[in-house]
Design an enzyme around this catalytic site. Sequence first.
Site, PDB file in Angstrom:
ATOM      1  N   HIS A 117       0.869  -1.190   0.000  1.00 25.65           N
ATOM      2  CA  HIS A 117       0.000   0.000   0.000  1.00 25.65           C
ATOM      3  C   HIS A 117       0.897   1.228   0.000  1.00 25.65           C
ATOM      4  CE1 HIS A 117      -3.817   2.059   1.859  1.00 25.65           C
ATOM      5  NE2 HIS A 117      -3.116   2.913   1.132  1.00 25.65           N
TER       6      HIS A 117
ATOM      7  N   HIS B 179      -9.586   1.174  -1.264  1.00 27.48           N
ATOM      8  CA  HIS B 179      -9.519   1.805   0.048  1.00 27.48           C
ATOM      9  C   HIS B 179     -10.933   1.758   0.622  1.00 27.48           C
ATOM     10  CE1 HIS B 179      -5.689   3.304  -1.293  1.00 27.48           C
ATOM     11  NE2 HIS B 179      -5.526   4.121  -0.280  1.00 27.48           N
TER      12      HIS B 179
ATOM     13  N   GLU C  55     -11.239   3.454   5.986  1.00 22.31           N
ATOM     14  CA  GLU C  55     -10.152   4.309   6.500  1.00 22.31           C
ATOM     15  C   GLU C  55     -10.847   5.377   7.365  1.00 22.31           C
ATOM     16  OE1 GLU C  55      -8.135   6.617   3.469  1.00 22.31           O
ATOM     17  OE2 GLU C  55      -6.483   7.177   4.810  1.00 22.31           O
TER      18      GLU C  55
ATOM     19  N   ASP D  74       1.756   3.944   2.879  1.00 24.31           N
ATOM     20  CA  ASP D  74       0.740   4.824   2.271  1.00 24.31           C
ATOM     21  C   ASP D  74       1.395   5.986   1.499  1.00 24.31           C
ATOM     22  OD1 ASP D  74      -1.871   5.431   1.644  1.00 24.31           O
ATOM     23  OD2 ASP D  74      -2.433   6.171   3.612  1.00 24.31           O
ATOM     24  N   ASP D  75       1.731   7.069   2.186  1.00 21.68           N
ATOM     25  CA  ASP D  75       2.338   8.245   1.548  1.00 21.68           C
ATOM     26  C   ASP D  75       3.517   8.691   2.420  1.00 21.68           C
ATOM     27  OD1 ASP D  75       0.153   8.874  -0.556  1.00 21.68           O
ATOM     28  OD2 ASP D  75      -0.950   8.641   1.324  1.00 21.68           O
TER      29      ASP D  75
HETATM   30  N1  ADE Z   1      -4.450   8.836  -1.784  1.00 21.38           N
HETATM   31  C1  ADE Z   1      -3.224   8.866  -1.259  1.00 21.38           C
HETATM   32  N2  ADE Z   1      -3.264   8.477   0.017  1.00 21.38           N
HETATM   33  C2  ADE Z   1      -4.542   8.176   0.312  1.00 21.38           C
HETATM   34  C3  ADE Z   1      -5.213   7.697   1.464  1.00 21.38           C
HETATM   35  N3  ADE Z   1      -4.579   7.460   2.615  1.00 21.38           N
HETATM   36  N4  ADE Z   1      -6.542   7.520   1.393  1.00 21.38           N
HETATM   37  C4  ADE Z   1      -7.191   7.770   0.268  1.00 21.38           C
HETATM   38  N5  ADE Z   1      -6.619   8.221  -0.830  1.00 21.38           N
HETATM   39  C5  ADE Z   1      -5.291   8.416  -0.822  1.00 21.38           C
HETATM   40 ZN    ZN Z   2      -3.688   4.800   0.549  1.00 19.90          ZN
END
Ligand code: ADE
Ligand code: ZN
Length: 335
Positions: free
Chosen positions: A16, A196, A199, A277-278
């Site tokens: 992810h 997703h 969340e 994730d990011d």
């Molecule tokens: N795009 C990038 N990160 C995300 C996340 N955590 N949830 C939804 N969309 C995303």
């Molecule tokens: Zn994500």
Amino acid sequence: MDMNVFIQTIPKAELHLHIEGTLEPETLFRMSERNGISIKYDSVDALRQAYRFDNLQSFLDIYYEGAGVLQNETDFYELTWEYLLKAKAQNIRHVEIFFDPQTHTERGIAFETVINGIFNALSEGSRDLNISFCLIMCFLRHLPESDAMETLSQALDFKDKITGVGLDSSEAGHPPSKFKRVFEKARKQGFLTVAHAGEEGPPEYIWEALQDLKVQRIDHGVRALEDKSLIKELKNRRIPLTVCPLSNIKLCVFKTIREHNFKKLFDQGLCVTVNSDDPAYFGGYVVENYLALQNAFQLTRDDIAQIAVNSFNAAFISQDKKDMFIDQIKKFAAE
Ligand code: ADE
Ligand code: ZN
């Protein structure tokens, strides 16, 4: 062996990871200068300071703005290559990378510019860094399904490069059911599917991802714990969750890492995996996510090894490849 070294060196998969979310402030600045794109922050520090989020949307606003510096194939190549070098240093042996074509095609960047840059770096990484990969194309759920359909048609020319499709962006108010038809079409074309769900959104969105989109995996899924029958379903069907602990803290899904429900999900026997994730926005790559959990919940080496095993079991790779990686983990953990 020290626990930090154990986590750092155990073979792991990352499942992810939004490639646009690996855009470090330094790289963002470099590309903005190179491409003549002005940004509203004066320095790398000022930009980092802006990375304080109240929820998913406040993050997405900055994240989409940042992605604006990505203009040509070299930018996408360098973005991906820089991530792969970090993955290599953390002994990540397999990556499944999300990319959001609509973030770029909406700005007039060609689909092929995006995918060629990313794919060339991944191919080189597979050859020179021994990191295997697959690519997952995400649809932006805040846009209409018709846009996703158009994106899917563009992707058909690059079908051999894309393993699966996913669903990301603003969750609240955009249920998976909105994308039922486009996922059906994608499945018919042979794409695997993830989404997703859970969340920020309710457990019903996880049910919809399973039933309407027929996904093989749930991204995040932490709100599944609110629904006992859903947990049973995820367990019985061995549906993995790709959990991203530091992301959940940064986006205020949980206040602190100790309040995160990872350990509860893990103790249920679900196939939970740990991902970043990011990472450029959330303060850590995969190892930092493992370390945060280990610290908060006093995870044992066996727990860590199980999480690493889960990462390969949940991956879109052959059973032979899974067995090979899991065997390596077992040997590593027994040393
Ligand atoms: N795009 C990038 N990160 C995300 C996340 N955590 N949830 C939804 N969309 C995303
Ligand atoms: Zn994500």
